[in-house]
Design a protein around this motif. Structure first.
Motif, PDB file in Angstrom:
ATOM      1  N   ARG A 111      45.841  34.657  34.536  1.00 37.23           N
ATOM      2  CA  ARG A 111      45.061  35.849  34.177  1.00 37.23           C
ATOM      3  C   ARG A 111      44.316  35.673  32.855  1.00 37.23           C
ATOM      4  O   ARG A 111      43.148  36.072  32.745  1.00 37.23           O
TER       5      ARG A 111
ATOM      6  N   MET B 179      51.254  35.827  37.885  1.00 42.11           N
ATOM      7  CA  MET B 179      49.898  35.857  37.327  1.00 42.11           C
ATOM      8  C   MET B 179      49.495  34.533  36.680  1.00 42.11           C
ATOM      9  O   MET B 179      48.605  34.485  35.834  1.00 42.11           O
TER      10      MET B 179
ATOM     11  N   TYR C 294      46.252  37.663  42.155  1.00 42.98           N
ATOM     12  CA  TYR C 294      47.055  36.685  41.441  1.00 42.98           C
ATOM     13  C   TYR C 294      48.344  36.353  42.205  1.00 42.98           C
ATOM     14  O   TYR C 294      48.791  37.110  43.067  1.00 42.98           O
TER      15      TYR C 294
END
Length: 340
Positions: A108, A148, A144
């Protein structure tokens, strides 16, 4: 294009918003059993290039842009899904270049470093499952992995235009105030209300609906609404079925004619999920979302409210209202949402 060369996602991204028929049909020899027809219940079609790691979505432009003026036009390519090879989707890993310089190995923080802050996330607090960015003409959705640390799937789509006023007569009844005013009443009393004119309630059973189930009155093609009757829990109405819920459905979904009247909390079908939350004025108790659709549920003082939305289009598809306590308790129990 040389049909001997497998297509990549760039071909379809370049054609977002354009008719599907613009693509040479030879290209689809690489897809698994391509179907160019549109489902009647929800006019969104898909073609899957499983061995190449991507799929495309297409639909009528009047449905996508919510404009009657586009009715009858050829289906357009609305979005492209690109897969990392996760077994859930059944596609191989896409080996070409990803949009915006992204990599499936990006976590992320790496994605935000490349794209900047996102416009929408689900759920409300980390770990985020989905994140969306809105560009000038397109949008990008990232799904995701659980931690993540990488990208599970990417979706890039056409940014829909603002809805155009309908050129057809508006359907204004039975709006939310009419519905609430008749909650708890028997079918004869409901049928006598002018707000339900044209809706056939004659088949509502005269004996109690058993086992906590409901009797559904389908008025989608004429009013864009479904009505629900259940056996009354009021001792003074023992043995009677009462109106206890309703569902408004966006035009084009499940054969709905669409509804233009007042909806709960001033919600409109063109509202984004964030706009819905602001209009309701509180965070939902439960909710769920995937790369296609999602929903939020509120237990409000007046009624239970469930709002279903399109993750792709970022607008409302369905609005369900139910009187207390005429709904399944499971709606409020799973999956619970953490709040900031």
């Amino acid at each position: 294009m040389n049909p001997k060369t497998p297509p990549g996602v760039d071909l379809f991204i370049s054609q977002l918003g354009k008719p599907l028929d613009n693509i040479d049909r030879a290209v689809f020899s690489y897809a698994r059993q391509p179907d160019f027809t549109l489902p009647e219940h929800s006019p969104i079609g898909g073609i899957f290039f499983i061995k190449l790691g991507f799929s495309i979505t297409f639909c009528p432009p009047d449905f996508y842009h919510m404009s009657d003026l586009l009715a009858g036009h050829d289906p357009i390519i609305s979005n492209v899904q690109i897969y990392s090879g996760d077994e859930y989707y059944g596609h191989v890993r896409y080996t070409g270049s990803l949009p915006f310089g992204l990599s499936f190995d990006d976590g992320r923080q790496a994605v935000i470093g490349k794209l900047g802050p996102s416009a929408w996330q689900f759920p409300f607090v980390a770990p985020f499952k989905l994140e969306r960015w809105d560009m000038e003409d397109t949008w990008l959705l990232v799904e995701y992995t659980e931690d993540m640390s990488a990208i599970r799937m990417l979706e890039i789509g056409l940014k829909s235009k603002k809805p155009r006023p309908s050129v057809l007569p508006k359907i204004l009844q039975p709006e939310i105030h009419t519905l609430l005013a008749t909650f708890g009443k028997e079918s004869k009393a409901v049928a006598a209300h002018p707000g339900f004119a044209g809706i056939d309630l004659s088949k509502v059973p005269s004996i109690p609906v058993p086992d906590g189930r409901s009797h559904e009155v389908d008025a989608l093609e004429t009013r864009g609404v479904e009505l629900y009757f259940r056996a009354s829990k009021n001792s003074q109405q023992a043995g009677k079925n009462i109106l206890c819920g309703g569902r408004y459905i966006r035009k084009g979904v499940t054969w709905s004619a669409g509804f233009d009247g007042d909806l709960p909390k001033g919600i409109r079908f063109e509202d984004t999920p964030e706009t819905v939350v602001k209009k309701v004025g509180s965070l939902p108790v439960t909710g769920k979302a995937d790369v296609l659709t999602g929903y939020f549920v509120w237990k409000l003082p007046e009624y239970l409210l469930q709002v279903g939305f399109s993750v792709m289009e970022q607008r409302v598809n369905r609005i369900f209202i139910a009187a207390h306590p005429y709904y399944a308790q499971s709606l409020l129990e799973s999956p619970l949402l953490a709040h900031p």
